[in-house]
Design a protein around this motif. Structure first.
Motif, PDB file in Angstrom:
ATOM      1  N   PHE A 142       0.686  -1.143  -0.036  1.00  0.00           N
ATOM      2  CA  PHE A 142      -0.272   0.013  -0.055  1.00  0.00           C
ATOM      3  C   PHE A 142       0.882   1.235  -0.106  1.00  0.00           C
ATOM      4  O   PHE A 142       2.068   1.133   0.463  1.00  0.00           O
ATOM      5  CB  PHE A 142      -0.829  -0.051   1.213  1.00  0.00           C
ATOM      6  N   ASN A 143       0.291   2.371  -0.580  1.00  0.00           N
ATOM      7  CA  ASN A 143       1.053   3.559  -0.546  1.00  0.00           C
ATOM      8  C   ASN A 143       0.741   4.414   0.629  1.00  0.00           C
ATOM      9  O   ASN A 143      -0.678   4.306   1.132  1.00  0.00           O
ATOM     10  CB  ASN A 143       0.663   4.515  -1.902  1.00  0.00           C
ATOM     11  N   THR A 144       1.398   4.999   1.207  1.00  0.00           N
ATOM     12  CA  THR A 144       1.318   5.994   2.262  1.00  0.00           C
ATOM     13  C   THR A 144       2.044   7.497   2.009  1.00  0.00           C
ATOM     14  O   THR A 144       2.682   7.384   0.849  1.00  0.00           O
ATOM     15  CB  THR A 144       1.979   5.517   3.632  1.00  0.00           C
ATOM     16  N   ASP A 145       1.905   8.392   2.723  1.00  0.00           N
ATOM     17  CA  ASP A 145       2.799   9.631   2.437  1.00  0.00           C
ATOM     18  C   ASP A 145       4.120   9.530   2.313  1.00  0.00           C
ATOM     19  O   ASP A 145       4.822  10.367   1.971  1.00  0.00           O
ATOM     20  CB  ASP A 145       2.120  10.740   3.344  1.00  0.00           C
ATOM     21  N   SER A 146       4.450   8.659   2.968  1.00  0.00           N
ATOM     22  CA  SER A 146       6.033   8.365   3.012  1.00  0.00           C
ATOM     23  C   SER A 146       6.490   7.222   1.966  1.00  0.00           C
ATOM     24  O   SER A 146       7.761   6.771   2.096  1.00  0.00           O
ATOM     25  CB  SER A 146       6.521   8.012   4.410  1.00  0.00           C
ATOM     26  N   GLY A 147       5.296   6.792   1.054  1.00  0.00           N
ATOM     27  CA  GLY A 147       6.119   5.517  -0.126  1.00  0.00           C
ATOM     28  C   GLY A 147       5.139   4.425   0.268  1.00  0.00           C
ATOM     29  O   GLY A 147       4.263   4.188   1.220  1.00  0.00           O
ATOM     30  N   LEU A 148       5.756   3.459  -0.532  1.00  0.00           N
ATOM     31  CA  LEU A 148       5.244   1.962  -0.696  1.00  0.00           C
ATOM     32  C   LEU A 148       5.620   1.439   0.685  1.00  0.00           C
ATOM     33  O   LEU A 148       6.895   1.277   1.109  1.00  0.00           O
ATOM     34  CB  LEU A 148       5.825   1.380  -1.882  1.00  0.00           C
ATOM     35  N   LYS A 149       4.763   0.729   1.295  1.00  0.00           N
ATOM     36  CA  LYS A 149       5.034  -0.223   2.413  1.00  0.00           C
ATOM     37  C   LYS A 149       4.308  -1.706   2.171  1.00  0.00           C
ATOM     38  O   LYS A 149       3.602  -1.736   1.194  1.00  0.00           O
ATOM     39  CB  LYS A 149       4.171   0.319   3.442  1.00  0.00           C
ATOM     40  N   LYS A 150       4.692  -2.532   3.051  1.00  0.00           N
ATOM     41  CA  LYS A 150       4.209  -3.847   2.814  1.00  0.00           C
ATOM     42  C   LYS A 150       4.116  -4.310   4.264  1.00  0.00           C
ATOM     43  O   LYS A 150       4.819  -4.293   5.038  1.00  0.00           O
ATOM     44  CB  LYS A 150       5.036  -4.695   1.872  1.00  0.00           C
ATOM     45  N   ILE A 151       2.882  -5.475   4.210  1.00  0.00           N
ATOM     46  CA  ILE A 151       2.882  -6.171   5.580  1.00  0.00           C
ATOM     47  C   ILE A 151       2.753  -7.618   5.242  1.00  0.00           C
ATOM     48  O   ILE A 151       1.733  -7.818   4.290  1.00  0.00           O
ATOM     49  CB  ILE A 151       1.636  -5.936   6.449  1.00  0.00           C
ATOM     50  N   GLU A 152       3.256  -8.652   5.582  1.00  0.00           N
ATOM     51  CA  GLU A 152       3.295  -9.859   5.303  1.00  0.00           C
ATOM     52  C   GLU A 152       1.958 -10.324   5.871  1.00  0.00           C
ATOM     53  O   GLU A 152       1.586 -10.407   6.980  1.00  0.00           O
ATOM     54  CB  GLU A 152       4.294 -10.775   5.833  1.00  0.00           C
TER      55      GLU A 152
END
Length: 95
Positions: free
Chosen positions: A84-94
């Motif tokens: 997912f995108n946030t204001d600080s860039g692309l993140k991921k959760i396993e």
């Protein structure tokens, strides 16, 4: 699984499911949902009833919870993780 999960624009973008076999629409929660993705028995979405935070809910409408407390958008699932995108860039959760 014979269902379509969607944000119902006729009901303030609340998360619903449509049974393709019976045509029955069912409200799954009272949360406003965008960017809905599924993985196994779970749906993941931006919960705009709670600041656009990343939330999850079982496909039967139970066990809803917030799993990331920042606004997220453009969700997708790949290789057992939700991205997912946030204001600080692309993140991921396993998952």
């Amino acid at each position: 699984d014979g269902m379509i999960y969607y944000s119902n624009v006729d009901d303030n973008n609340i998360l619903y499911r449509l049974n393709l076999k019976t045509g029955e629409n069912t409200r799954l929660t009272h949360s406003r949902a965008q960017y809905i993705v599924g993985y196994n028995d779970w749906l993941y979405f931006s919960n705009y009833s709670h600041g656009g935070y990343l939330s999850k809910i079982k496909k039967d409408g139970t066990e809803e919870s917030i799993i990331y407390k920042k606004e997220v958008n453009n969700l997708f699932v790949e290789d057992g993780s939700v991205y997912f995108n946030t204001d600080s860039g692309l993140k991921k959760i396993e998952l």
